[in-house]
Every structure is written in C-alpha cells, then in structure tokens.
Design a protein around this motif. Structure first.
Motif, PDB file in Angstrom:
ATOM      1  N   CYS A 207      70.315  84.953  32.697  1.00 16.80           N
ATOM      2  CA  CYS A 207      71.096  86.034  32.084  1.00 16.80           C
ATOM      3  C   CYS A 207      70.568  87.396  32.526  1.00 16.80           C
ATOM      4  CB  CYS A 207      71.094  85.924  30.560  1.00 16.80           C
ATOM      5  SG  CYS A 207      72.223  84.634  29.978  1.00 16.80           S
ATOM      6  N   SER A 208      69.240  87.519  32.665  1.00 13.97           N
ATOM      7  CA  SER A 208      68.673  88.791  33.148  1.00 13.97           C
ATOM      8  C   SER A 208      69.234  89.114  34.523  1.00 13.97           C
ATOM      9  CB  SER A 208      67.151  88.688  33.277  1.00 13.97           C
ATOM     10  OG  SER A 208      66.553  88.628  32.014  1.00 13.97           O
ATOM     11  N   VAL A 209      69.262  88.120  35.386  1.00 14.14           N
ATOM     12  CA  VAL A 209      69.667  88.363  36.773  1.00 14.14           C
ATOM     13  C   VAL A 209      71.170  88.581  36.889  1.00 14.14           C
ATOM     14  CG1 VAL A 209      69.835  87.267  39.055  1.00 14.14           C
ATOM     15  CG2 VAL A 209      67.663  87.250  37.804  1.00 14.14           C
ATOM     16  N   HIS A 232      65.807  83.563  23.317  1.00 14.63           N
ATOM     17  CA  HIS A 232      66.569  83.880  24.530  1.00 14.63           C
ATOM     18  C   HIS A 232      66.625  85.388  24.839  1.00 14.63           C
ATOM     19  CE1 HIS A 232      69.274  83.298  27.813  1.00 14.63           C
ATOM     20  NE2 HIS A 232      70.327  83.822  27.202  1.00 14.63           N
ATOM     21  N   HIS A 233      67.077  86.175  23.889  1.00 10.95           N
ATOM     22  CA  HIS A 233      67.250  87.601  24.191  1.00 10.95           C
ATOM     23  C   HIS A 233      65.917  88.344  24.269  1.00 10.95           C
ATOM     24  CE1 HIS A 233      71.751  87.458  22.910  1.00 10.95           C
ATOM     25  NE2 HIS A 233      71.515  86.920  24.088  1.00 10.95           N
ATOM     26  N   GLU A 234      64.978  87.922  23.445  1.00 15.20           N
ATOM     27  CA  GLU A 234      63.644  88.521  23.533  1.00 15.20           C
ATOM     28  C   GLU A 234      63.096  88.321  24.955  1.00 15.20           C
ATOM     29  OE1 GLU A 234      61.929  89.846  20.431  1.00 15.20           O
ATOM     30  OE2 GLU A 234      61.151  90.873  22.186  1.00 15.20           O
ATOM     31  N   ASN A 235      63.292  87.135  25.493  1.00  9.60           N
ATOM     32  CA  ASN A 235      62.775  86.818  26.830  1.00  9.60           C
ATOM     33  C   ASN A 235      63.561  87.526  27.932  1.00  9.60           C
ATOM     34  OD1 ASN A 235      61.054  85.230  25.417  1.00  9.60           O
ATOM     35  ND2 ASN A 235      61.815  83.268  26.172  1.00  9.60           N
ATOM     36  N   GLU A 236      64.876  87.553  27.770  1.00  7.31           N
ATOM     37  CA  GLU A 236      65.703  88.293  28.743  1.00  7.31           C
ATOM     38  C   GLU A 236      65.234  89.735  28.830  1.00  7.31           C
ATOM     39  OE1 GLU A 236      69.960  88.598  28.457  1.00  7.31           O
ATOM     40  OE2 GLU A 236      70.120  86.556  27.744  1.00  7.31           O
ATOM     41  N   LYS A 237      64.992  90.309  27.663  1.00  2.00           N
ATOM     42  CA  LYS A 237      64.597  91.721  27.586  1.00  2.00           C
ATOM     43  C   LYS A 237      63.242  91.927  28.274  1.00  2.00           C
ATOM     44  CE  LYS A 237      63.576  95.163  23.998  1.00  2.00           C
ATOM     45  NZ  LYS A 237      62.169  95.328  24.355  1.00  2.00           N
ATOM     46  N   GLN A 239      61.690  90.112  30.569  1.00  2.00           N
ATOM     47  CA  GLN A 239      61.765  89.936  32.021  1.00  2.00           C
ATOM     48  C   GLN A 239      62.432  91.130  32.684  1.00  2.00           C
ATOM     49  OE1 GLN A 239      63.092  85.255  31.823  1.00  2.00           O
ATOM     50  NE2 GLN A 239      64.570  86.867  31.753  1.00  2.00           N
ATOM     51  N   SER A 240      63.581  91.542  32.120  1.00  2.00           N
ATOM     52  CA  SER A 240      64.364  92.594  32.766  1.00  2.00           C
ATOM     53  C   SER A 240      63.613  93.900  32.760  1.00  2.00           C
ATOM     54  CB  SER A 240      65.698  92.785  32.048  1.00  2.00           C
ATOM     55  OG  SER A 240      66.355  91.558  31.951  1.00  2.00           O
ATOM     56  N   GLU A 241      62.991  94.227  31.620  1.00  2.00           N
ATOM     57  CA  GLU A 241      62.287  95.509  31.531  1.00  2.00           C
ATOM     58  C   GLU A 241      61.013  95.482  32.381  1.00  2.00           C
ATOM     59  OE1 GLU A 241      62.114  96.527  27.340  1.00  2.00           O
ATOM     60  OE2 GLU A 241      64.301  96.815  27.291  1.00  2.00           O
ATOM     61  N   ALA A 242      60.373  94.328  32.455  1.00  2.00           N
ATOM     62  CA  ALA A 242      59.190  94.207  33.313  1.00  2.00           C
ATOM     63  C   ALA A 242      59.597  94.404  34.776  1.00  2.00           C
ATOM     64  CB  ALA A 242      58.540  92.842  33.122  1.00  2.00           C
ATOM     65  N   LEU A 243      60.769  93.906  35.128  1.00  2.00           N
ATOM     66  CA  LEU A 243      61.249  94.001  36.507  1.00  2.00           C
ATOM     67  C   LEU A 243      61.635  95.411  36.906  1.00  2.00           C
ATOM     68  CD1 LEU A 243      63.736  91.100  37.295  1.00  2.00           C
ATOM     69  CD2 LEU A 243      61.927  91.972  38.779  1.00  2.00           C
ATOM     70  N   THR A 244      62.438  96.043  36.069  1.00  2.00           N
ATOM     71  CA  THR A 244      63.033  97.322  36.486  1.00  2.00           C
ATOM     72  C   THR A 244      62.259  98.517  35.950  1.00  2.00           C
ATOM     73  OG1 THR A 244      64.439  97.515  34.524  1.00  2.00           O
ATOM     74  CG2 THR A 244      65.343  96.287  36.390  1.00  2.00           C
TER      75      THR A 244
END
Ligand code: ATP
Ligand code: ZN
Length: 464
Positions: A207-209, A232-237, A239-244
């Motif tokens: 979902c992040s990607v 799910h959303h805690e993890n999406e958040k 990953q995405s924030e760590a990435l960008t």
C-alpha cells in the motif's frame, strides 16, 4: 469542511495539499473470496465521500488497491489446484460485479500488488540503505526502533505493543514488533527474484508503494476500516515516512465495523452475509441507506429489522420520484431561488461536519415529504424544485437511487412463501406430517429454510 483525523483524534479543517485537488487512497480487498456486507461499508462510504468532494468542486483522484498476493490467496490456490493469480483474478472480476450491482463508481486507479513488485523491491532496498530495515536469512524486516514516531497513528507505544506481541524463539526479527517487508519464498509458493533471494513482499509495503507511486509522496486522505489502523496503517505510515522523509498522509479516515451476532463481520469468524445476497434480499439502495444512516465512524449491527426499515424508506423515496416522473416525463429545470440555495447550504453543512450522512439523510427524507405534499397540493413549481435538488444533486452526491430498482425477494415471492407456510401449518394441525415435511424439503432445495418456533414458522434465505 472538517474531518476527524485519526492521527490527531481531532476535528481538523480540510485543506488538501494542492488547492482544488484531492488525492485519496482506500485500502481494498484481499481477493480470495466474495466480499461481505462489512467489506462493502468502506466502499460505499468513501465512494459517497468522493462524490461529495466532487459536488464541492474538488477534482478527486481515488486509488483503491487489490491485495492479490497473500497467504489466504496462496492457500486457496493450493486447495483448488490452480495458480494464485487465477484465484485473485477470479475474485477481482467477482468484486467488480458486486460493486457494479451496488452502484458504486470505480476508483480512478485499481492497482494490483503483483504489478508493482519491482517498485516494492526498490523501496525496500532504499529502506535498508537508510538504515530502517535489515536482512535476516532471506527476509527483510522494518526496524521499528529506528522510527521514533512509530505508534503515533494508533496511539500506542512500542512498550505497549511488546506486551501483546507473541515472542517466537525461532523468529528472525530483532524485535517482536518489527514487521516483514519481504518474505523469503517457501516451497510451492509464488515468488519473485530480489537482492535477498526469491521471495514476495509483505502486506504493508504494497500500500505504501502503490499509493505513493500513483499519488505522490503525500496523500491528502488515506481511508479504510478501523481494523486496519494497527498494524497495517501504522506500518504503512512508518515505511513511507522513513522512505521519503515527508508526511505520508494529511487526513486519516477510518470507518467503524459492521457487526453481526455481536462480533465484527469477518470471514475468519465466519459470521458473514455476502454482499450479493444482501443486494438480492434488500436491494442496493436500502443497503446504502443502511450504511449511510449511521455516522461512518460508528459501529453498525447488521440486523434484519434495521434493513427492513431501510427497504421501506428506500421504497418511499422511489415512489415519490416515480410519481413525479410519471406526471412530468419531460426533463425540466427549475429557476434557482433563495429556498434552493438555503436547502443546499443545509445539505452541505451537514456533510462538511465530518461527513455527517445521518443528518444529510434526515434532510433528504424531509424533502421527500415536501415533494409528496407539493404534488398533493398541485404546487408544481415547488415540486419541481424539491425534485431537482433530490434527484439531481443530493441523492447522486450520496450515490443513491441511481440504479433501476432491483426486485429483492420481492413482495410476490414473500406472499407466496407465506401462503405455502400457512398451508403447511394447516397440514401439521391436521397431523399430515409427511406432506408438511415434503414442503419443508422442497423449499430447502430452493434455499428457503423454515424454522418452527412457538410463535409460528419463520423462513430465511440460505446463503450460497
Ligand atoms: N465488518 C467490517 N465492517 C466494516 N469494514 C470492514 C469489515 N470487515 C472488513 N472491513 C474493511 O473491508 C476492507 C477490505 O478488507 P479485507 O479484504 O482485508 O477484509 P478483511 O478484514 O480481511 O475481512 P475478513 O475479516 O472478513 O477476512 C478494509 O477496509 C476493511 O477494514
Ligand atoms: Zn492498505
């Protein structure tokens, strides 16, 4: 407009990143079975919300994914002796059938996990490079300790999560709260080549990607059922924030659960009512009224009585429309006036308050009464104004009454079943049990189940 943001727990003024454009992502189904009434709630609610944003002049870009790689899909494929993609594509096709029957608009993009594997591998590689993830024996895990804001969305600390976490000594994780970004292939499972060996992506990274690839690094709205907030959303958040390095989502919106027999309606519990059977039995509009009559964040019990009341309400609205349409078959447009503007303002005010659909529906039902009254009084001008607002603005904004009315277990069927039950009761009273049982058996063959209770015989339609 105000929305309650799950992240802050507060009502917040809605301001998308780019004026006039709303980028919205809704978590879609894991496609290993037919969807049930619970799964349909976020679909209906967020479709209505998107329509409302459009009514307010926003350009909405809506993405809803299909999770087509998952243990449940793989297990089903093994069970049925087919490829995992056959299972997924079959239930994606069935999903579209159901959603079309419900009268929900398709999202702008409906990506599948399996179409984004190279992007997911790239994202995971970057997370490792940045020190947020580690490789362990062909798996890759996200290191939650490295992300200080972990727990911010679900409002819990890592310590609290640890209390509930299952510690498995054979685990390849550093910390039981860490979660998989990539899972090494097990024999007989679908897998893809990666720098860490053959494997497949974890659930959250997809979902992040898919969301950021299609919508950019910050989404305006991310929505889904509240059961997805953690993990799910805690993890999406994370990953995405760590990435960008940027905020992933401006507004998090979560719908409450549909409950049946006291629990969340869920395939794993087994207390499900399939969406297509519900549409057949109650009709699409009654079902949508059922979802929209309560605030999207409240739980709703799936009860026959409630649905029957929604069926009656839907019928009342349709009858008023049909009466008007048979009287005035030509399309006519009323001249705008103060009353129409005030009525629009009341409708908008309700929905701008954290999408208060119960208040908007109350207004719609009042207007239906006004429509009937104006028609009875022969006040054509007023009737046209009310009709215009209802039929061309308010109902379409909530996705209501657009499809031709669908006969559910229609009135004739109902009357026929009751007649058969009466005859059977008569037979039983006269001790003609063989014939009475034959009737029960014949009805069962056409999926109508009889139940004899002290207060009489009732019937239900069997699932499946
Ligand atoms: N009982 C329910 N009420 C409201 N929303 C639900 C319910 N069950 C699932 N959802 C939502 O449906 C969407 C699709 O989710 P998904 O396919 O993962 O279903 P699920 O949670 O696995 O269902 P199940 O628990 O039946 O297996 C998600 O947004 C999820 O939050
Ligand atoms: Zn998701």
């Amino acid at each position: 407009m105000y929305i309650r943001n799950t992240l802050s727990g507060q009502l917040e003024k809605f301001q998308p990143n780019e004026p006039g454009v709303v980028k919205m992502y809704v978590c879609g189904p894991t496609v290993y079975g037919l969807i049930h009434v619970g799964n349909a709630r976020p679909v209906v609610v967020f479709d209505a919300f998107r329509r409302f944003l459009e009514y307010r002049g926003y350009r909405v870009i809506l993405v809803q994914n299909f999770t087509d790689i998952d243990d449940k899909i793989i297990n089903r494929a093994k069970e049925w002796g087919v490829d995992f993609s056959d299972v997924a594509n079959t239930f994606i096709a069935e999903y579209w059938r159901d959603i079309t029957a419900l009268g929900v608009r398709a999202p702008n993009f409906a990506p599948k996990t399996s179409d984004f594997i190279p992007d997911m591998i790239e994202a995971i590689k970057k997370l490792i490079e940045k020190g947020y993830a580690y490789v362990s024996d062909g798996d890759v895990y996200f290191d939650v300790q490295k992300f200080p804001r972990y727990g911010e969305l679900s409002h819990r600390s890592i310590e609290e999560m640890l209390v509930g976490a299952r510690v498995d000594p054979s685990e390849k994780k550093r910390n039981p709260v860490d979660f998989a970004l990539w899972k090494a292939a097990k024999p007989g499972e679908p897998s893809w080549d990666s720098p860490w060996g053959k494997g497949r992506p974890g659930w959250h990274i997809e979902c992040s990607v898919m969301s950021t690839k299609l919508l950019g690094s910050t989404l305006d709205i991310h929505a889904g059922g509240e059961d997805l907030i953690f993990p799910h959303h805690e993890n999406e958040k994370a990953q995405s924030e760590a990435l960008t390095g940027e905020r992933f989502v401006k507004y998090w919106m979560h719908n409450g659960m549909i409950r049946m027999t006291g629990d969340k309606m869920s395939k794993s519990v087994g207390n499900v009512f399939l969406l297509r059977n519900a549409i057949k039995k109650f009709g699409a509009d009654a079902l949508k009224l059922f979802f929209l009559s309560k605030h999207y964040r409240s739980p709703i019990d799936f009860l026959e009585e409630t649905l029957e009341a929604n069926v009656k309400a839907a019928r009342r609205v349709r009858e008023a429309f049909e009466k008007f349409e048979s009287k005035f078959p030509e399309v006519r447009i009323p001249k705008n006036d103060q009353w129409m503007n005030d009525t629009r303002a009341a409708f908008v005010e309700a929905l701008e308050n954290d999408f208060n659909t119960p208040a908007a529906l109350a207004l719609i039902f009042d207007l239906v009464n006004e429509l009937n009254k104006a028609m009875d009084e022969g006040n054509e001008e007023k009737a046209l104004k009310v009709y215009h607002l209802l039929r061309r603005e308010f109902c379409p904004t909530l996705g209501l009454f657009e499809l031709p009315s669908q006969p559910r277990s229609d009135d004739v069927t109902e009357a026929l079943i009751k007649t058969v039950i009466d005859i059977r009761s008569e037979l039983r009273a006269n001790k003609m049990y063989q014939l009475a049982d034959l009737i029960r058996q014949k009805l069962s063959e056409i999926k109508i189940e009889l139940r004899d209770t002290p207060s009489g015989t009732t019937y239900t339609f069997k699932e499946g």
